[in-house]
Scaffold this active site. Structure first.
Site, PDB file in Angstrom:
ATOM      1  N   HIS A 188       0.831  -1.204   0.000  1.00 42.24           N
ATOM      2  CA  HIS A 188       0.000   0.000   0.000  1.00 42.24           C
ATOM      3  C   HIS A 188       0.867   1.257   0.000  1.00 42.24           C
ATOM      4  CE1 HIS A 188      -3.889   1.886   0.438  1.00 42.24           C
ATOM      5  NE2 HIS A 188      -3.428   2.646   1.397  1.00 42.24           N
ATOM      6  N   GLU A 429      -1.062  -9.296 -26.390  1.00 35.80           N
ATOM      7  CA  GLU A 429      -0.130  -9.542 -25.288  1.00 35.80           C
ATOM      8  C   GLU A 429       0.655 -10.834 -25.484  1.00 35.80           C
ATOM      9  OE1 GLU A 429      -2.371  -8.466 -21.364  1.00 35.80           O
ATOM     10  OE2 GLU A 429      -3.831  -9.171 -22.844  1.00 35.80           O
ATOM     11  N   ASN A 452       3.835  -5.276 -21.245  1.00 38.43           N
ATOM     12  CA  ASN A 452       4.363  -5.987 -20.072  1.00 38.43           C
ATOM     13  C   ASN A 452       4.308  -7.496 -20.292  1.00 38.43           C
ATOM     14  OD1 ASN A 452       4.274  -3.378 -19.196  1.00 38.43           O
ATOM     15  ND2 ASN A 452       2.816  -3.711 -17.549  1.00 38.43           N
ATOM     16  N   ASP A 453       3.112  -7.998 -20.622  1.00 40.19           N
ATOM     17  CA  ASP A 453       2.975  -9.433 -20.868  1.00 40.19           C
ATOM     18  C   ASP A 453       3.641  -9.848 -22.175  1.00 40.19           C
ATOM     19  OD1 ASP A 453       1.795 -10.714 -18.684  1.00 40.19           O
ATOM     20  OD2 ASP A 453      -0.180  -9.937 -19.191  1.00 40.19           O
TER      21      ASP A 453
END
Length: 539
Positions: A188, A429, A452-453
């Protein structure tokens, strides 16, 4: 001067005094109790007090960091009232006749260790949440006063780790940077640092007991470096970098209100990526031309059950109305891999990145998919919506999606519910989608490349595995050729192509993407103006 290297979760430069958050060790003693019922009553009062405190934190977080980031405190309330957690505490008090503080501390340690040992990084990060709620209960049982953060001077916060409740209670105007010994990029604290543009480092190997409050330090978020008691030269360099950052921000303001057009007249749309309705404020503040990726899965995370049709419809409609006619591309549910939810019962997988995720879940569980599609088609009446389907590998999948969309439209017709079928596209992707790009382009309105993928699948490298960082190269020529092939395949059939992955914001590649023929780049809101400036200065 001492120099330490950690992992940067938000770039930037900070100079100032250190405030070391040394947590009081709750030396909870095991005490035999004669009146078990009184101990259970004390526990119940402490729990009710904690729920009230978490409610206040939720309201404060809503104002400062938006609904999605505030939701962690609703999760804490649910964890606090979880039957397994409460039963474990009650059983210890009743069966072993021990004090409530000891029962809470032992249960908290057991549950935190269980989360920490899970394979999923998101679930590992929940270990800190369990410790947070357990410590809160122990403090309430002991009658401790909460720390007064309002007295904190502007400081670099240094801690072993930071809990969500600690970060939200702080006065954000007084935080120069975060530096933690532990923590993860999914914590967080890391999320808040990125939202609030505060330099932050994690994994810095510090011995906290040897640090003293007030010691001057420098945080270099670009290099992932932490300088303790820096010399005059290091402070001067940091001050120069800060001035450069401020000047860069001032210059970027000149690009607000301008189109993203090269000097030769080539227009590129620069959109923004968001994860919640509250993020639209950052989109508008940074003058993005639209939203290229609304991660709808954040509506599904941090809760105990699926969001219903109306909840989704209201969220999508609100974003569309706030964007006032600008394009909003919403990605359908992309759960799985590093984003898991217990209530879907997805289970553990040996290789989740290549497992049961995204469109595969939607096609296998069409009722979930149809609920989302109904909400999207209904919301499309209120703005410029486009729907994007993730993790596509075949023509057959796109045809199956088309049939489900038609079925949903028929149902809405029968119910006389107003709707519109908007633009529909797919995320590219996988190498499979790249190789089939020409055939897929005949069936959809656009492509959005998830770099990213695509990078991890092209290079066969798990992007979550830090041991492989030296091999993970998103600039690899193979990845760039995959992008070029996708653009060519789409343009052959007159369809537009965007990039919504991390590479879209990589200004070292902006010029090459434009030369490739990219039509749209969707980036974090804070990167809209840097990318636009790069485009506008291109020949």
């Amino acid at each position: 001067m001492e120099k330490y290297i950690g992992k940067s979760v938000y770039k930037g430069i900070a100079i100032g005094p250190v405030h070391v958050l040394k947590k009081r060790d709750h030396l909870v003693k095991r005490i035999h109790v004669d009146h078990v019922e009184k101990e259970l009553e004390r526990l119940e009062k402490a729990k009710e007090q904690a729920i009230g405190q978490l409610g206040e934190l939720y309201e404060k977080a809503m104002q400062e960091v938006g609904e999605v980031n505030a939701a962690i405190f609703e999760v804490h309330q649910m964890m606090l009232e979880d039957d397994d957690y409460q039963d474990a505490i009650h059983n210890l008090i009743q069966n072993e006749e021990v004090n409530a503080e000891y029962a809470v501390a032992v249960t908290g340690d057991n549950f935190a260790e269980m989360f920490a040992n899970m394979d999923d990084e998101y679930m590992q990060a929940r270990s800190a949440d369990v410790r947070d709620i357990s410590n809160r209960l122990v403090r309430n049982l002991a009658g401790e006063e909460q720390m007064d953060w309002s007295k904190l001077e502007p400081s670099i916060i240094v801690a072993d780790d930071l809990t969500p409740s600690e970060t939200v209670q702080m006065d954000k105007n007084k935080i120069l940077a975060f530096v933690t010994v532990h923590g993860s990029t999914n914590s967080h604290t890391a999320i808040l640092a990125r939202m609030m543009n505060i330099p932050a480092l994690i994994g810095v190997p510090l011995e906290l007991e040897k640090l003293h409050n007030g010691t001057i330090a420098v945080v270099d978020g670009k290099k992932g470096a932490f300088f303790l008691d820096p010399d005059e030269n290091e402070i001067h360099l940091a001050e120069v970098q800060q001035l450069e950052e401020q000047e860069q921000k001032r210059l970027l303001e000149n690009y607000k209100g301008r189109e993203s057009v090269t000097k030769s007249g080539k227009k590129i749309h620069v959109f923004a990526n968001i994860g919640s309705v509250s993020d639209v404020a950052y989109v508008l503040e940074n003058d993005a031309e639209g939203i290229g990726l609304f991660r709808s899965e954040f509506l599904y995370l941090g809760r105990s059950g699926l969001p219903d049709e109306n909840e989704q419809f209201n969220a999508y409609r609100q974003v569309l109305q706030m964007m006032a006619g600008k394009k909003v591309v919403i990605r359908t549910l992309d759960i799985g891999a590093d984003k898991n939810v217990d209530y879907l019962g997805l289970g553990q997988e040996d290789n989740p990145a290549m497992g049961y995720r995204a469109i595969r879940i939607c096609l296998e569980q069409p009722d979930i998919f149809k609920t989302q599609l109904r909400a999207l088609l209904r919301a499309a009446k209120y703005g410029n919506l486009a729907i994007m389907y993730p993790m596509i590998i075949s023509v057959e999948e796109v045809k199956s999606i088309g049939e489900i969309v038609k079925e949903v439209a028929r149902e809405l017709d029968e119910e006389k519910v107003p709707y519109t079928i908007p633009e529909q596209g797919v995320m590219v992707e996988t190498p499979a989608a790249v190789m089939m790009s020409e055939e897929l382009a005949e069936l959809v309105d656009f492509f959005s490349i998830g770099t990213n993928d695509l990078t991890q699948y092209t290079l066969a490298i798990d992007r979550q595995n830090s041991k492989l960082d030296r091999f993970y190269n998103p600039h690899h020529e193979a990845v760039l050729r995959m992008i070029q092939k996708t653009i060519d395949g789409a343009h052959k059939h007159g369809k537009w192509v965007g990039i919504c992955g991390e590479l879209g914001a990589d200004t070292a590649l902006t010029e090459r993407f434009v030369q490739m023929g990219i039509d749209e780049l969707s980036v974090a809101p804070s990167m809209v103006l840097p990318v636009r400036s790069k485009i506008c200065e291109m020949e």
